[in-house]
Design a protein around this motif. Structure first.
Motif, short mmCIF file in Angstrom:
data_model
loop_
_atom_site.label_atom_id
_atom_site.label_comp_id
_atom_site.label_asym_id
_atom_site.label_seq_id
_atom_site.Cartn_x
_atom_site.Cartn_y
_atom_site.Cartn_z
N THR A 1 0.90 -1.17 -0.13
CA THR A 1 -0.02 0.01 0.11
C THR A 1 0.85 1.26 0.01
O THR A 1 1.94 1.06 0.45
CB THR A 1 -0.93 -0.09 1.28
OG1 THR A 1 -1.49 1.25 1.30
CG2 THR A 1 -0.08 -0.13 2.39
N GLY A 2 0.28 2.27 -0.44
CA GLY A 2 1.22 3.63 -0.61
C GLY A 2 0.95 4.42 0.77
O GLY A 2 1.44 5.53 0.82
N ARG A 3 -0.15 3.70 1.57
CA ARG A 3 -0.23 4.57 2.73
C ARG A 3 0.47 4.32 3.98
O ARG A 3 1.44 3.39 3.82
CB ARG A 3 -1.79 3.97 3.10
CG ARG A 3 -2.85 4.36 2.20
CD ARG A 3 -4.14 3.31 2.50
NE ARG A 3 -5.04 4.08 3.58
CZ ARG A 3 -5.98 3.29 3.77
NH1 ARG A 3 -6.60 2.48 3.06
NH2 ARG A 3 -6.70 3.69 4.96
N ILE A 4 0.34 5.11 4.94
CA ILE A 4 1.31 5.57 5.88
C ILE A 4 1.28 3.98 6.84
O ILE A 4 2.31 3.86 7.38
CB ILE A 4 1.24 6.58 6.81
CG1 ILE A 4 2.43 6.88 7.79
CG2 ILE A 4 -0.15 6.53 7.65
CD1 ILE A 4 2.34 8.33 8.31
N LEU B 1 13.75 -0.70 10.97
CA LEU B 1 13.05 0.24 10.07
C LEU B 1 11.38 -0.33 9.67
O LEU B 1 10.58 0.38 9.54
CB LEU B 1 13.91 0.35 8.70
CG LEU B 1 13.80 1.68 7.71
CD1 LEU B 1 15.01 1.86 7.00
CD2 LEU B 1 12.67 1.61 7.08
N PRO B 2 11.49 -1.54 9.46
CA PRO B 2 9.94 -1.96 9.18
C PRO B 2 9.12 -1.98 10.41
O PRO B 2 7.89 -1.98 9.99
CB PRO B 2 10.34 -3.62 8.87
CG PRO B 2 11.78 -3.69 8.63
CD PRO B 2 12.33 -2.67 9.44
N LYS B 3 9.69 -1.57 11.48
CA LYS B 3 8.76 -1.59 12.77
C LYS B 3 8.00 -0.44 12.58
O LYS B 3 6.85 -0.04 13.48
CB LYS B 3 9.29 -1.66 14.00
CG LYS B 3 10.09 -3.19 14.14
CD LYS B 3 11.05 -3.19 15.41
CE LYS B 3 11.65 -4.46 15.53
NZ LYS B 3 12.46 -4.34 16.80
N LEU B 4 8.67 0.91 11.77
CA LEU B 4 8.13 2.19 11.86
C LEU B 4 7.89 2.61 13.28
O LEU B 4 8.93 2.90 13.90
CB LEU B 4 6.83 2.36 11.02
CG LEU B 4 6.77 2.09 9.74
CD1 LEU B 4 5.47 2.15 8.89
CD2 LEU B 4 7.97 2.84 8.92
N TYR B 5 6.80 2.86 13.69
CA TYR B 5 6.67 3.60 14.94
C TYR B 5 7.29 2.96 16.13
O TYR B 5 7.49 3.63 17.18
CB TYR B 5 5.05 3.74 15.39
CG TYR B 5 4.29 4.68 14.40
CD1 TYR B 5 4.42 6.20 14.49
CD2 TYR B 5 3.61 4.21 13.29
CE1 TYR B 5 3.93 6.98 13.68
CE2 TYR B 5 3.07 5.01 12.36
CZ TYR B 5 3.05 6.40 12.52
OH TYR B 5 2.53 7.25 11.46
N GLU B 6 7.31 1.49 16.14
CA GLU B 6 7.95 0.86 17.18
C GLU B 6 9.59 0.61 17.16
O GLU B 6 10.16 0.22 17.91
CB GLU B 6 7.35 -0.64 17.40
CG GLU B 6 5.81 -0.75 17.55
CD GLU B 6 4.74 -0.25 16.47
OE1 GLU B 6 5.22 -0.34 15.53
OE2 GLU B 6 3.52 0.30 16.77
N GLY B 7 9.84 1.16 15.83
CA GLY B 7 11.38 0.92 15.71
C GLY B 7 11.99 2.31 16.19
O GLY B 7 11.52 3.27 16.41
N ARG B 8 13.50 1.96 16.15
CA ARG B 8 14.38 3.19 16.83
C ARG B 8 15.47 3.03 15.76
O ARG B 8 16.17 2.08 15.64
CB ARG B 8 14.79 2.85 18.12
CG ARG B 8 13.66 3.40 19.00
CD ARG B 8 13.57 4.62 18.98
NE ARG B 8 12.04 5.08 19.70
CZ ARG B 8 10.96 5.14 19.28
NH1 ARG B 8 10.61 4.93 17.94
NH2 ARG B 8 9.87 5.44 20.07
#
Length: 578
Positions: A98-101, A129-136
Motif C-alpha cells: 500500500t502507498g499509505r502510511i 526500519l520495518p517496525k516504523l513507530y515501534e522501531g528506533r
C-alpha cells in the motif's frame, strides 16, 4: 522662498519591500495552490547546492537477486561531510502493499545516515526500519524512507531494455517515474536526529534538505535497480539512454496530512513564502544590461515552459489543463519578446522593466501562468535565491508572552487576523467538517461533523473561529489586564494566544480560509506544499484531496553533478527523442 529638497534615494531594503506582494494578495488558498516550482523549492534548491558543490554519489555494493531481493549501499560525499544510504530491496508482492502510511510491505526501504555505516548499524537498521513507530533509528540517522515500484512502467522499461531497445518514451511520460515515494520520516521521528541538533556547518541544515536528498537517492536506486535486473536477465541489454534517465524522476503522493503540516509549521510556511516573495522582488528589481541578456534568458525559459506544458500527458481533475496553460504562457512570451525588442532598440522607458512586465500581465493570464513567470524570474537572481534558501533554519517552537497587556494582544488579533473577521463563519451544521485520524488507517481524514459524531477529536486548526472567540472574550476584560491574568480566567484560549503572540509581526503563516467549511478545497493547500515548497511537477489531483506528481523531473544524474557538467536549468525537461 524655500528650495525644494531632492528626495532621498530609495534604499535597497525599501525597494525590495515595495516590490513584494502583501499577505492579502498571497494567502487565499486558490492563490497558494497556483504557486509553481522554482529555484527556492526544496528539491530544486537541493540540486542547486549539489551542482555547486559537485557532490559525489557512489554505489558501494549492490547485492540484489533477479527477483529484487537484497541490499545495496551508497556513499554521498558533500565537501568534508559523508553520508550513507543503505537500501533494503524486496520482490514486489501484492500482500500488504500500500502507498499509505500504515503499510507494512514496500519494494524498497532506506535511510540517510551521517558518516560511514558500520555493519552492525546496517543490520540494526534492517531490523528496526520495518517496525516504523515501534522501531528506533541508529545514531546519526537523519531520515527513514520507503518507496514502491510503478509496477507497469518499471516492468515495461525492463522488458524493453532486455529485448535490446530503449523503453517507450511516450509510455513512461504518463508518470515520468519508475518508483514512487511512500514515506520520508525524520526530524526526531523513530529516533532520527532532530533538525535543531544539526551542526552549523551541516550541509543539510536547512528545512527539508535531508528529506529531498533521500528522495533523490530513491531515484538513483530505482534506475540502478532497473539496470541491474536487466543485466542479470539479459547481459547484452543496453543501458538506458542518459536523456531518458534524466527525464525520469521519482513519484510522490500526498493527501490530507499536509493540511495539518501547514497548521503545525507556521514559521516554516511563513519563512518559505517570504523568501520566495523576496526572491521574486529582487528579480523584478534587476536592470538588464545593454544587450538585454537577462530578458533573453527569461524568454528562453518561457519557451522551455511552453514546450513542457505542451507535452504534459497528465490528466487533471480540477486543476487547469497544461494545454490551456501553454496557451496562456504564449501571452507572456509575447510580452517578454516585445520587451526584449524595445530594450535592444534603445527604447528603455521602464525604470524597473521586469516589475512593470509582471504588473502588465497580472489579471490578463491565469494565476498558474502568472506564478510560472514569477518562478522563472527567480532564475535571474540565482545567487541571491540560493542564499535565501540557506537561511531556512527554523525553530518551530511557539512561545507566549504572559506579561503582554490585553489591549496589545487584542490589537494583534484585530490587525494580524483581520481576514478572519471578514469570513462568513455561520456554516450550517450539516455543511461543517471535522478533521480527524482514522483508528484503522492512522491517516488524517475530513468528514462531515454530522456523520463523524461528537466524540471525535478535531485535529484541524479552526483558526478563524478561535480568533473571533478570543477577540470576544478580550473585549470584555480590563484592557490593562495581563495576558497571564486573562488566561487564568479563560484557559481555553491558551493555545491560540500563544500562536498569536509568537507569530506577531509576520503575515504569511496561515491560509486565509475556513478549513471547516464545505467550500474549502484541501487540495489547494496540499498543492502549496507539493508544488511550491517541495517542487513537484505534474501534480494530478484526485477527489480534491490527493495529489500525485514527480520530483526531480529532468534533474541531472550523479555523474553529471560530480563532473561539474550538470545543467543548472534542468527543470521543465522536454521529452527525449531516442
Amino acid at each position: 522662498m524655500t528650495a525644494l529638497r531632492r528626495p532621498a534615494p530609495e534604499s535597497d531594503t525599501h525597494r525590495i519591500a515595495r516590490l513584494m506582494r502583501s499577505a492579502g494578495e498571497m494567502m487565499a488558498p486558490e492563490r497558494l495552490a497556483a504557486i509553481q516550482p522554482s529555484r527556492v523549492s526544496a528539491s530544486r534548491a537541493l540540486l542547486s547546492q549539489a551542482i555547486r558543490g559537485r557532490w559525489q554519489i557512489r554505489c558501494k555494493r549492490f547485492e540484489i537477486d533477479e527477483k529484487g531481493n537484497g541490499v545495496a549501499e551508497y556513499r554521498i560525499d558533500i565537501g568534508g561531510w559523508r553520508f550513507s544510504f543503505p537500501v533494503y530491496s524486496f520482490e514486489p508482492s501484492p500482500h500488504g502493499r500500500t502507498g499509505r502510511i500504515i503499510g507494512r510491505a514496500w519494494d524498497m526501504m532506506g535511510a540517510l545516515v551521517e558518516g560511514d555505516m558500520s555493519r552492525a548499524d546496517f543490520e540494526t537498521t534492517r531490523a528496526e526500519l520495518p517496525k516504523l513507530y515501534e522501531g528506533r533509528a541508529t545514531a546519526g540517522t537523519l531520515i527513514w524512507c520507503r518507496s514502491n515500484r510503478s509496477g507497469r512502467f518499471f516492468e515495461s522499461a525492463r522488458q524493453a531494455l532486455a529485448s535490446g531497445r530503449q523503453p517507450d518514451v511516450a509510455e513512461l511520460a504518463q508518470t515520468c517515474y519508475l518508483m514512487r515515494n511512500t514515506g520520508l520520516d525524520g526530524n526526531g521521528t523513530f529516533g532520527t536526529k532532530t533538525f535543531l541538533a544539526f551542526e552549523k556547518d551541516h550541509p543539510l541544515r536547512w528545512s527539508l534538505a535531508a528529506q529531498m536528498l533521500c528522495a533523490y537517492m530513491m531515484r538513483v536506486f530505482a534506475q540502478d535497480l532497473l539496470q541491474h535486473l536487466v543485466r542479470l536477465g539479459s547481459p547484452q541489454g543496453p543501458d538506458m539512454a542518459k536523456d531518458l534517465r534524466r527525464f525520469l524522476g521519482v513519484g510522490n503522493g500526498s493527501a490530507l496530512g499536509l493540511m495539518l503540516f501547514v497548521n503545525n509549521h507556521p514559521r516554516l510556511i511563513e519563512r518559505w513564502l517570504f523568501i520566495r516573495e523576496e526572491a521574486i522582488a529582487r528579480a523584478k528589481a534587476v536592470l538588464p544590461d545593454d544587450s538585454g541578456s537577462e530578458i533573453a534568458k527569461l524568454l528562453a525559459l518561457v519557451d522551455k515552459a511552453i514546450i513542457f506544458r505542451s507535452q504534459d500527458r497528465a490528466a487533471y481533475e480540477n486543476f487547469t489543463r497544461s494545454d490551456v496553460l501553454a496557451q496562456e504562457l504564449q501571452t507572456i512570451r509575447r510580452a517578454v519578446a516585445d520587451l526584449l525588442q524595445r530594450w535592444q532598440a534603445g527604447n528603455r522607458f521602464e525604470a524597473e522593466p521586469f516589475a512593470e512586465l509582471a504588473a502588465s500581465l497580472e489579471g490578463r493570464v491565469h494565476a498558474e501562468a502568472m506564478e510560472t513567470l514569477h518562478s522563472l524570474l527567480i532564475e535571474l537572481v540565482p545567487d541571491e535565491a540560493d542564499a535565501l534558501v540557506g537561511g531556512l533554519v527554523i525553530d518551530e517552537e511557539l512561545t507566549g508572552r504572559p506579561e503582554m497587556p490585553v489591549h496589545r494582544l487584542r490589537d494583534l488579533v484585530r490587525n494580524d487576523y483581520a481576514w478572519a473577521f471578514n469570513l462568513n463563519l455561520e456554516v450550517p451544521a450539516g455543511e461543517r467538517y471535522v478533521w480527524y485520524k482514522s483508528v484503522t488507517a492512522e491517516e488524517p481524514r475530513r468528514g462531515l461533523a454530522t456523520e463523524v459524531g461528537h466524540d471525535v477529536v478535531n485535529l484541524g486548526l479552526d483558526l478563524p473561529r478561535l480568533v473571533v472567540a478570543l477577540d470576544r472574550d478580550l473585549s470584555a476584560v480590563d484592557p490593562n489586564l495581563s495576558t497571564a491574568r486573562f488566561l487564568f480566567a479563560h484557559p481555553q484560549h491558551r493555545a491560540i494566544v500563544t500562536r498569536v503572540q509568537a507569530l506577531a509581526g509576520t503575515s504569511l503563516h496561515s491560509p486565509h480560509a475556513d478549513i471547516m467549511s464545505g467550500s474549502f478545497t484541501p487540495a489547494h493547500i496540499t498543492r502549496l506544499l507539493n508544488v511550491g515548497i517541495h517542487g513537484i511537477d505534474k501534480t494530478r489531483d484526485f477527489l480534491d484531496r490527493n495529489l500525485r506528481g514527480v520530483l526531480f523531473h529532468g534533474a541531472p544524474l550523479p555523474e553529471d553533478i560530480a563532473s561539474g557538467n550538470a545543467d543548472a536549468l534542468w527543470f521543465y525537461p522536454a521529452e527525449p527523442s531516442l
